[in-house]
Design a protein around this motif. Structure first.
Motif, PDB file in Angstrom:
ATOM      1  N   GLY A   1       0.821  -1.198   0.000  1.00  0.00           N
ATOM      2  CA  GLY A   1       0.000   0.000   0.000  1.00  0.00           C
ATOM      3  C   GLY A   1       0.857   1.250   0.000  1.00  0.00           C
ATOM      4  N   GLU A   2       0.250   2.376   0.275  1.00  0.00           N
ATOM      5  CA  GLU A   2       0.992   3.642   0.258  1.00  0.00           C
ATOM      6  C   GLU A   2       2.102   3.683   1.300  1.00  0.00           C
ATOM      7  N   ASP A   3       1.902   3.000   2.411  1.00  0.00           N
ATOM      8  CA  ASP A   3       2.888   3.033   3.496  1.00  0.00           C
ATOM      9  C   ASP A   3       3.668   1.726   3.619  1.00  0.00           C
TER      10      ASP A   3
END
Length: 323
Positions: free
Chosen positions: A292-294
């Motif tokens: 994911g984004e993180d």
């Protein structure tokens, strides 16, 4: 390999060509047995119509092999039901079968419920996502049940191309590499714990036929474990000699991604575990990861933990049999 399995391979592994259609039909007429074909379907509008059309044309109109063709829709959000009905199938929704028991998601749930809405002495299951479908998938596996009175369950075996780059059998060994869960999970389990079943080429395949008298006595895992569970339970109930397999050529279908296969493998392992110890999973869930984004994010899924009892124990089924 066990000598028993080697003998089984020589006496219970056939090709669809071993039984010409006229021979199968003669056996059907002689024995008076009826045949039901069931397609469990979830969002398969792209393929289900063609499968239904082929079965109706080849095995209902041209020759009277199949008496009943039923598509059980397990909650499709596309036009699966409409396409199947237009092609000539009787379409039944999963939730309309045995409504006193709320349905749970899963292929095994649909197969189990289908016994209540079909009447054939022989029930043939065919997955609804097959491409370039041949009616030999049905006639090939139904044939031994009509010609061999001591055979109770027949699995299809086939090559499974893994994507368009392997569609040509000229590619050699790669033509059979589509059964990833089979090779990484099911086959090792069977060889180690149920070596009598080591001869099955496609133990997890969705195309198989069996006598109703056997199916109604088997418990059905509600999810992906249904094929392995059914094979193991049939071995214990009927014996290896009552099981068989037939080569029907090539199976082309929609392949799932790696994470979906991971969830399938977990359900299959759980099914095997219960049959080994009839115990309980310490943690009936599977955590997978997606970027994911993180960074990588965990996603936890429940592993199927429910099985339906043998259909013969269900009051509604007993009532229908007595009618």
């Amino acid at each position: 390999m066990l000598e028993e399995v080697e003998r089984w391979l020589s006496t219970r592994s056939w090709s669809a060509n071993d039984r010409p259609l006229h021979q199968i039909l003669a056996a059907k007429q002689r024995t008076g047995q009826t045949v039901s074909v069931v397609l469990p379907a979830l969002n398969e509008e792209a393929t289900v119509g063609d499968i239904v059309a082929v079965i109706r044309h080849d095995l209902m109109r041209q020759v009277p092999l199949v008496d009943e063709l039923v598509v059980v829709d397990s909650g499709s959000t596309d036009r699966t039901s409409e396409v199947a009905a237009a092609a000539g199938a009787r379409v039944v929704h999963r939730d309309g079968i045995l409504p006193r028991l709320p349905a749970v998601p899963g292929k095994g749930e649909v197969l189990w419920r289908s016994l209540l809405v079909t009447r054939g002495d022989i029930v043939c299951f065919v997955d609804a996502d097959l491409r370039d479908f041949s009616s030999e998938f049905v006639s090939g596996i139904v044939g031994p049940l009509l010609t061999e009175p001591d055979v109770d369950l027949v699995k299809a075996m086939y090559d499974r191309p893994l994507g368009t780059e392997f569609d040509s059998l000229a590619s050699g060994k790669t033509a059979a590499q589509g059964g990833r869960v089979t090779e990484l999970m099911a086959r090792p389990l069977l060889n180690m714990h149920w070596p009598q079943l080591a001869g099955f080429v496609q133990p997890l395949g969705g195309e198989y036929a069996a006598r109703r008298s056997l199916l109604e006595q088997l418990p059905f895992p509600v999810g992906y474990g249904v094929e392995l569970g059914m094979l193991v339970d049939a071995l214990h109930l009927a014996g290896l000699g009552a099981l068989a397999q037939v080569d029907v050529g090539v199976r082309k279908h929609r392949h799932q991604d790696g994470q979906a296969l991971g969830r399938m493998a977990a359900a299959i392992y759980r099914t095997a575990q219960l049959r080994l110890a009839r115990g309980h999973l310490i943690r009936p869930s599977l955590t997978q990861f997606e970027r994911g984004e993180d960074g990588f994010e965990p996603r936890t899924y429940s592993v199927d933990t429910e099985e339906r009892p043998p259909m013969v124990e269900i009051a509604e089924y007993q009532t229908r049999k007595a009618a």
